[in-house]
Scaffold this motif. Structure first.
Motif, PDB file in Angstrom:
ATOM      1  N   ILE B 204      23.374  13.962   0.372  1.00 35.87           N
ATOM      2  CA  ILE B 204      22.113  14.186   0.056  1.00 35.87           C
ATOM      3  C   ILE B 204      21.792  15.482  -0.434  1.00 35.87           C
ATOM      4  N   CYS B 205      21.923  16.422   0.447  1.00 38.27           N
ATOM      5  CA  CYS B 205      21.956  17.786   0.116  1.00 38.27           C
ATOM      6  C   CYS B 205      22.704  18.248  -1.198  1.00 38.27           C
ATOM      7  N   ASN B 206      23.696  17.938  -1.235  1.00 34.09           N
ATOM      8  CA  ASN B 206      24.649  18.177  -2.282  1.00 34.09           C
ATOM      9  C   ASN B 206      24.200  17.719  -3.661  1.00 34.09           C
ATOM     10  N   ARG B 207      23.450  16.409  -3.602  1.00 38.04           N
ATOM     11  CA  ARG B 207      22.986  15.795  -4.837  1.00 38.04           C
ATOM     12  C   ARG B 207      21.670  16.727  -5.094  1.00 38.04           C
ATOM     13  N   LEU B 208      20.800  17.142  -4.108  1.00 36.89           N
ATOM     14  CA  LEU B 208      19.699  18.059  -4.346  1.00 36.89           C
ATOM     15  C   LEU B 208      20.088  19.206  -5.027  1.00 36.89           C
ATOM     16  N   MET B 209      20.928  19.989  -4.525  1.00 32.98           N
ATOM     17  CA  MET B 209      21.163  21.394  -5.010  1.00 32.98           C
ATOM     18  C   MET B 209      21.795  21.230  -6.414  1.00 32.98           C
ATOM     19  N   ARG B 210      22.240  20.141  -6.964  1.00 33.35           N
ATOM     20  CA  ARG B 210      22.841  19.845  -8.187  1.00 33.35           C
ATOM     21  C   ARG B 210      21.957  19.008  -9.226  1.00 33.35           C
ATOM     22  N   PHE B 211      20.817  18.626  -8.565  1.00 31.02           N
ATOM     23  CA  PHE B 211      19.812  17.893  -9.146  1.00 31.02           C
ATOM     24  C   PHE B 211      19.447  18.369 -10.548  1.00 31.02           C
ATOM     25  N   ASP B 212      19.611  17.458 -11.665  1.00 32.26           N
ATOM     26  CA  ASP B 212      19.177  18.255 -12.762  1.00 32.26           C
ATOM     27  C   ASP B 212      18.003  17.834 -13.593  1.00 32.26           C
ATOM     28  N   ARG B 213      17.130  17.539 -12.891  1.00 27.54           N
ATOM     29  CA  ARG B 213      15.904  16.992 -13.504  1.00 27.54           C
ATOM     30  C   ARG B 213      14.577  17.896 -12.885  1.00 27.54           C
ATOM     31  N   PRO B 214      13.385  17.891 -13.931  1.00 27.70           N
ATOM     32  CA  PRO B 214      12.442  18.983 -13.695  1.00 27.70           C
ATOM     33  C   PRO B 214      11.987  18.607 -12.181  1.00 27.70           C
ATOM     34  N   ILE B 215      12.104  17.568 -11.692  1.00 28.26           N
ATOM     35  CA  ILE B 215      11.411  17.278 -10.312  1.00 28.26           C
ATOM     36  C   ILE B 215      11.866  18.363  -9.400  1.00 28.26           C
TER      37      ILE B 215
END
Lengths: 324, 324, 324, 324, 324
Positions: B204-215
């Motif tokens: 989860i954190c890994n995806r959040l730290m690479r999340f490529d969306r304006p949110i």
């Protein structure tokens, strides 16, 4: 504050230009082609915040460097790098772990030592002795620091190898006792802790040797590949030791079982050899009035002889079966 | 309904504008540049459906939040996120697990607590104390919540580490007994449950730290990387503990075997020392008429002396062999 | 043939248009916007071949559906899908496995049940109750079937969890016996079989929730993600149970060893307490003529007292050492 | 040479045109639309070199086919394929492994059998019976051969499953003895060897079913997917068996420990029941002059009664504790 | 210096042109189409530095070659390659490990041998015997060297297989003793060391067979694929042996437990058979004045008969239960 700042100097073209005070860093950075190398040892917050201002370090990285107890990692903040490494040394035959944080920028390198570890003055001296290499810039200083830290893992793994050799001798030499098991457990635990310190280095070095940014110039990459290779070897040694320790414990356990078996066979054998004459003697100790054997002249001798013969026979049989 | 709505407020430019009722949420969202932060605690369906209407949450996500008992996950629904997290705390030296669901939209963040867990009022207070950071929007509130949850795993792992230390002392200090094994098993079980709660957080954190969306605005990503780092450390601690517990059980088992061996040797040794004089006494208890030794003046003394000598000899031999 | 065709109906706009005979399928498919849902139960070859002709199913898929005993899988044949799933139920406290094959085309869905499993009439009824969702077409029927199958794994894992709880109580409550080990082994075996049935579902659901073809419309994908989530949870539960069963067996083994140790210590202790007076009595049972003690007035009393004292002393020592 | 060439024939449009001699192969290849299928059995070097010339096979592949003892693999040489497969059969309840090498070209397929394995004449007969499928060309012959080999693994795994069932019955039925352990070990070994023969097939079939070259026409790929599925199932069965064998050995070991415990408890119980009266009898066998009980009229009866009562009491206690 | 330079020659068109001195290498390289093959054996620094100058080798690679004790690896330096390989041989039934470093350039190949290993003169001779292949250039010489090294692992794994066979016979033949366990441990250790030497070769060969640079011409790649295949087989053999050794140790341990059980049953059985008559004899050895049986004419005979009958009965029961 002298204890905290180990050394702070400006370098140009691979040579030390001048030793400077923390206050003069921004001055030194104004000279183009010059870079600054700062060595700190358990700095307090005030000093670290000052350094942060001078070089513009990121908040989160500085907080990590203050709190220590990080796991080894490599983080990018804009065009600068933040590297956390674990160090290990043997102290009084125990492993002493330390931590080193390195901030690397295009024109500076800052090392922050925590816990017990060797001073990096030696690294600086060695670098200054090869201006040809130091000319490559702060990235080379980073390499020199990592290389120094990694090379100091070798004596640690050697010490652990010796401990395993000692345990093997005890186990197979038959002198093993209760503390052998405790020492196997302690060795396992030390190997696990060392493993946690070393294995993240594989990824860090791997990323550094492929780093495609100007902060790691291309001609320094083979050097990081060299460190990577050392890390792989240390890691392999640790894995080998871990497997061997596990096998050694299993072997020890098997030998205990085999030994138990031997003791039980001996116990059973001697019990039989003693129980048979006891039983016979009990029989002739009965108080019946009519026991003809008791009146025979040689009754006693015959019975004693019979007992001896029986015991001898049992001894021979057990001996042959390998019980005694 | 007061118990269920912990707090509901609108924020603009990093500062709390006003505490609002659930009914006024849509009103508050009309003001541009403003976002709403709602904290719920075990809401009933009616309340949750109302919230769903206000923010337009997805059916499946809301059903998950109602039923609870989800595994940690991160799901995208259009331009909003649904995050499920497990929380853990020590309560009376037992691990109490809880669950928190977070809905994150461009202009809202809704947290739903289930089971035992600390209130998030503290998180809100801390965020309001740093308007500079809260200005980054709802994503920062999400970070603050996750960070708070993750940080509360540290005391739990510390408590488990202490339990292991206690077990080690028992095992190697020799006071181990039947319940030691049960406690090792319970520790293993707790570690397994904790592992299941923590390990999905890595992804989860890994995806959040690479999340490529304006949110997730780019300048909040280093914060998620920081949480990621903490999660990795907690996970590593759990893995280390799991390995050590397994090794401790093996060591315990080995020590039991060794102990058994020792008892058996002692048993065998003393049995021999007692059986030998018993046998001899049996022999001289026989009732043969012609046993010359029985008539000797010093027969008794000689036999007793012989017995004592034999026993002494056996004692010395067994002592030397380490059996006694 | 009535037993084999459970139900066969045409649907339009999410509502059942008519229940039809197998022969009329092609007729029904002529109406655009209409799809056909057929439910079969262990069909014979003739029926299946007829169905194959009506929908143009692939040879290899139909052969699989005939032979059964397939592993769970998802195969594409042109623009249609062939899904094989394993089902599980508790029957008389044993796990009964079944198999379901589903053919999915743009305008049809055919389910084929093998072995013991619940009828899918319930699924159909539920779908018909929510025309809003069934309107999404055959893919939603596929989702409903998979969801139904997956949800029926939960009671099975619960039953296995209870069996483990029972075993734990036996092991640590001290009532464990020979059959405990057999039951641990059986539980392990059941978990392994269940694992083989469930784990391929992870990949199947994962592929379905990312399926980039019109046969799975985009707005049904969140539903497959929901099933995926359930599968992951079931799988996790099984893994947790597997680890715990293994640990439970280890704990049981350790407790047996500890118990053996306790028995041996008791044996050794009592043996010593009985052997000592036996030896002494043996000595005073010797027939020597000159044994002054035998003539003493209180000889008997003194020896008996001495024996009692010795035994008492031994008892106290063994008690203190925890042997008795 | 007759023994070595099993069959050599030319095919056109799915039907056998003529059986030809090895010498006439090049002649046959001149006819367009025709392909040649050669079956060899442990050919000598001369024959293989001849075949090599006719079809232009690669040196390294031919050397592999000569030496045998290869691991299963799939290699491309230009536009032709070289496939090595392991075969397995039960012979006198032992696994007999063989090896088959297949050369596949655009217009030829050559199979080379080594070691014990069924003849492939059956495969050829079956293919000739379905010209519709054989029309797809040499790739279909390759499929038919692999399918035949893979299908012959099923009886082998069934035989191993039966061996495990037998072992389970022995272990839990209580008839287990020393050879049970040896047979568990042998089963483990056989499973390991079988695993090594089967697992590379997964990769081979996977590559064949995705092979994007004209040598494997697109419409034969579903067939390779079918074989792939069988291989996966065999592999899964082997893995399941491997896990169960390991668990069975553990269970056996646990049962031995439990059994040992039972024996020891019985030993201890009976030893106590016998040792107590022996001690008492010893006491009343002492020769003290003043032992008042000895002169009592009912002394003997009382003592015997007391002994019996004590033994009875011990028996009852041990029985209740489950020791006897 | 003669001992260090094993051979140094220039080759053109697959044939040896002339044996040259190290000094003349640069001369030889001036002739186009010619390449130089140098074989060194534990060279001193001076020689290696000279070679470095002649071919322009990289500093880090040369340092590795000097220090030895590297792990197997493949490194690119510009358009040249540096390969480190481990060699193994049986010497007096022990594994002797060596190390070979190979520098490969577009027009040279340099091999540096360390530790015990066969001379590579044989490789050179074989290559010179097939000019057709050697014509492919230095890459073929590299292949020939690696192939030679890999092929020499086969006798080593065969020797280890024999050691395992011997251990199996000991274990299941019943002749196992304490040293069996030590030998199992030593075999495990040797397999681990061999594994560390072989497994990096998989990656090295894999990279060489896909190497997309002119230094490895395309028509030599199938040769590297062939070596790759051998490496995979050796690695598989080692893995199989490792698994079997582990299983063998487990089987040994189980057999020890079973054996212990058998000994204990025997011990218990015989103890009972001896203890019963001892007890009875004790009873009739009591000195009560009124023991009517003692006065019976046939008392002695009856009691002896009773004892014999009891012992016989016990013997029969224990025999039937399989205890004796």
């Amino acid at each position: 504050m002298h204890d905290m700042v180990v050394n702070c100097a400006a370098y140009a073209d691979g040579c030390r230009v001048s030793t400077i005070a923390v206050e003069d860093i921004s001055e030194a950075l104004k000279v183009p082609e010059q870079f600054v190398w700062v060595g700190l040892h358990e700095p307090d917050e005030a000093l670290l915040r000052k350094i942060q201002q001078e070089f513009g370090l990121h908040d989160l990285a500085v907080e990590d460097a203050l709190r220590a107890h990080q796991r080894p990692k490599l983080e990018e903040y804009g065009d600068s790098l933040f590297v956390v490494l674990r160090t290990a040394q043997m102290q009084d035959s125990r492993i002493a772990l330390g931590e080193t944080h390195i901030f690397l920028g295009p024109r500076y390198v800052v090392s922050v030592r925590h816990g017990s570890s060797l001073s990096y003055t030696e690294v600086r001296t060695r670098c200054e002795a090869t201006p040809r290499l130091l000319r490559k810039g702060p990235a080379f200083a980073l390499y020199a620091l990592i290389d120094f830290i990694v090379d100091h893992f070798f004596p640690v793994t050697s010490a652990l190898e010796e401990r395993l050799d000692g345990l093997e001798e005890e186990i197979f030499g038959g002198e093993a006792n209760r503390t052998t098991i405790e020492r196997i457990y302690r060795l396992k635990r030390d190997l696990l802790i060392l493993k946690r310190a070393v294995s993240p280095l594989i990824d860090i070095c791997n990323r550094l040797m492929r780093f495609d940014r100007p902060i790691i110039p291309e001609d320094t990459r083979p050097y990081f590949r060299d460190v990577y290779d050392h890390v792989i070897r240390i890691n392999e040694t640790i894995d080998t030791l871990r497997e061997l320790v596990t096998s050694a414990l299993e072997a020890k356990l098997s030998l205990v079982s085999v030994g138990q078996n031997d003791v039980m066979k001996k116990l059973a054998g001697w019990a039989a050899i003693l129980a048979v004459p006891t039983m016979i003697a009990g029989i002739y100790g009965m108080n019946f009035e009519f026991m003809p054997e008791l009146r025979w002249r040689h009754g006693y001798g015959v019975v004693m002889g019979g007992m001896a013969a029986l015991c001898g026979f049992l001894y021979w049989r057990f001996k042959r079966a390998g019980w005694l």
